[in-house]
Design a protein around this motif. Structure first.
Motif, PDB file in Angstrom:
ATOM      1  N   ARG A   1     -12.459   0.165  -4.598  1.00 61.28           N
ATOM      2  CA  ARG A   1     -12.650   0.773  -3.280  1.00 61.28           C
ATOM      3  C   ARG A   1     -12.909   2.273  -3.465  1.00 61.28           C
ATOM      4  O   ARG A   1     -12.206   2.948  -4.228  1.00 61.28           O
TER       5      ARG A   1
ATOM      6  N   GLU B   1      -2.748  -2.399  -3.251  1.00 60.95           N
ATOM      7  CA  GLU B   1      -3.675  -1.276  -3.199  1.00 60.95           C
ATOM      8  C   GLU B   1      -3.100  -0.151  -4.047  1.00 60.95           C
ATOM      9  O   GLU B   1      -1.962   0.280  -3.830  1.00 60.95           O
TER      10      GLU B   1
ATOM     11  N   SER C   1       0.843  -1.184   0.000  1.00 57.19           N
ATOM     12  CA  SER C   1       0.000   0.000   0.000  1.00 57.19           C
ATOM     13  C   SER C   1       0.882   1.239   0.000  1.00 57.19           C
ATOM     14  O   SER C   1       2.050   1.180  -0.355  1.00 57.19           O
TER      15      SER C   1
ATOM     16  N   LYS D   1     -12.036   7.605  -6.805  1.00 57.58           N
ATOM     17  CA  LYS D   1     -12.516   8.712  -5.969  1.00 57.58           C
ATOM     18  C   LYS D   1     -13.719   9.426  -6.572  1.00 57.58           C
ATOM     19  O   LYS D   1     -14.714   9.669  -5.899  1.00 57.58           O
TER      20      LYS D   1
ATOM     21  N   PRO E   1     -13.408   5.835  -1.282  1.00 54.29           N
ATOM     22  CA  PRO E   1     -13.486   6.595  -0.036  1.00 54.29           C
ATOM     23  C   PRO E   1     -14.668   7.555  -0.107  1.00 54.29           C
ATOM     24  O   PRO E   1     -14.792   8.310  -1.073  1.00 54.29           O
TER      25      PRO E   1
ATOM     26  N   TYR F   1      -8.458  -1.400  -5.908  1.00 53.56           N
ATOM     27  CA  TYR F   1      -8.307  -0.282  -6.846  1.00 53.56           C
ATOM     28  C   TYR F   1      -9.180   0.887  -6.397  1.00 53.56           C
ATOM     29  O   TYR F   1     -10.409   0.795  -6.368  1.00 53.56           O
ATOM     30  N   ASP F   2      -8.547   2.006  -6.055  1.00 51.08           N
ATOM     31  CA  ASP F   2      -9.266   3.175  -5.547  1.00 51.08           C
ATOM     32  C   ASP F   2      -9.871   3.998  -6.676  1.00 51.08           C
ATOM     33  O   ASP F   2      -9.191   4.322  -7.656  1.00 51.08           O
TER      34      ASP F   2
ATOM     35  N   CYS G   1      -3.851   3.627  -6.503  1.00 49.50           N
ATOM     36  CA  CYS G   1      -4.709   4.721  -6.950  1.00 49.50           C
ATOM     37  C   CYS G   1      -4.945   4.646  -8.453  1.00 49.50           C
ATOM     38  O   CYS G   1      -5.772   5.369  -8.995  1.00 49.50           O
TER      39      CYS G   1
END
Length: 301
Positions: free
Chosen positions: A220, A160, A132, A185, A222, A182-183, A162
């Motif tokens: 994922r 993990e 991460s 946003k 946030p 996989y983030d 971005c």
């Protein structure tokens, strides 16, 4: 063996992939999210974190600092961050923990030794290691050697990311990763740039590729109140993830300000001081909205 900058190595993690895991936090990130709770991971270079309230006034840092970053003002020791080179000399002589380097340089062998200590927990729980950050792809040579060593020892790997990474690098290294977290946003590129510092076009393109070519990807998100929890953004997000091949699972991560004090320790200003975490009811509402797209939605990692 390659060396890399690691800001933390967390054992017995249960929120960064399946089972009991060791999470290795890399230094360096191409994004600068306003809500980042690991700001010490953003800069690839070394940094110094400062706790002035711990100072006992012994003066050893004043004597040893080679760059004039410690001085005396009105009879008290003071820190001049503009002069600091983050060499760590002061950290070695300070017994009160006033200063601490944000990262530690570690070799692949050292990281693997720490990981292998908990093999029994990985085997019993179906866990492994999670890389991460920051963003582990910022140190690609170091990351690849670690992934290969884990594969040799049959240790499950989670990465993990971005997603803001060169296409070719992602393609080349994805074969060594067992699971991607996989983030995502925001879907709006301009808004994404305003709150993270970069456009999301490369991020979404890489996710589309992974969805077609990698068997294990979890998205994922946030949840940041006032930034990406509005009806339109969630609608766009649900439609996009539902359109991806083989990706059916989505994890919602509730905003928190646990790392906000780190900004002060780094000489920075936290940009969202008044923002509050979404409550359980609101997270449940968002979960329900995204489940309507046929996705398996989980609150938390």
């Amino acid at each position: 063996m390659a060396e890399g900058k690691i800001i933390n190595l967390m054992k017995y993690s249960i929120h960064d992939g399946p089972g009991i895991r060791t999470t290795v936090f890399f230094k360096g990130c191409p994004l600068s999210c306003l809500w980042c709770h690991n700001p010490e991971s953003q800069c690839l270079g070394q940094e110094l974190m400062y706790w002035p309230e711990r100072c006992i006034g012994c003066g050893q840092c004043l004597e040893i600092c080679p760059h004039g970053a410690v001085t005396v003002i009105a009879g008290k020791l003071a820190y001049r961050r503009d002069q600091c080179q983050a060499c760590g000399a002061c950290c070695k002589v300070c017994h009160a923990g006033v200063r601490e380097l944000a990262a530690k340089t570690m070799s692949v062998r050292e990281v693997m030794a720490a990981i292998e200590k908990d093999l029994i927990f990985y085997d019993e729980s179906g866990g492994g290691v999670t890389f991460s950050g920051g963003e582990a792809f910022m140190q690609p040579v170091f990351l690849l050697e670690l992934l290969k060593e884990c594969r040799k020892k049959e240790i499950h790997t989670t990465l993990e990311t971005c997603g803001y990474v060169n296409h070719e690098l992602l393609h080349r290294m994805s074969a060594w990763v067992d699971l991607f977290l996989y983030d995502v946003k925001l879907m709006d590129s301009q808004k994404h740039q305003s709150v993270t510092g970069v456009s999301n076009e490369l991020i979404l393109a890489n996710l589309r590729w992974l969805a077609e070519h990698h068997p294990q990807v979890i998205v994922r998100v946030p949840i940041i109140p006032g930034i990406n929890d509005d009806q339109e953004t969630l609608q766009q997000l649900g439609e996009f993830v539902a359109s991806l091949q083989r990706i059916t699972e989505l994890h919602l991560l509730s905003y928190h300000k646990a790392g906000s004090d780190k900004y002060q320790r780094l000489g920075r200003t936290y940009q969202l001081p008044d923002l509050q975490s979404p409550d359980n009811e609101r997270m449940g509402q968002i979960k329900g909205q995204l489940e309507r797209f046929g996705l398996k939605v989980k609150i938390g990692g």
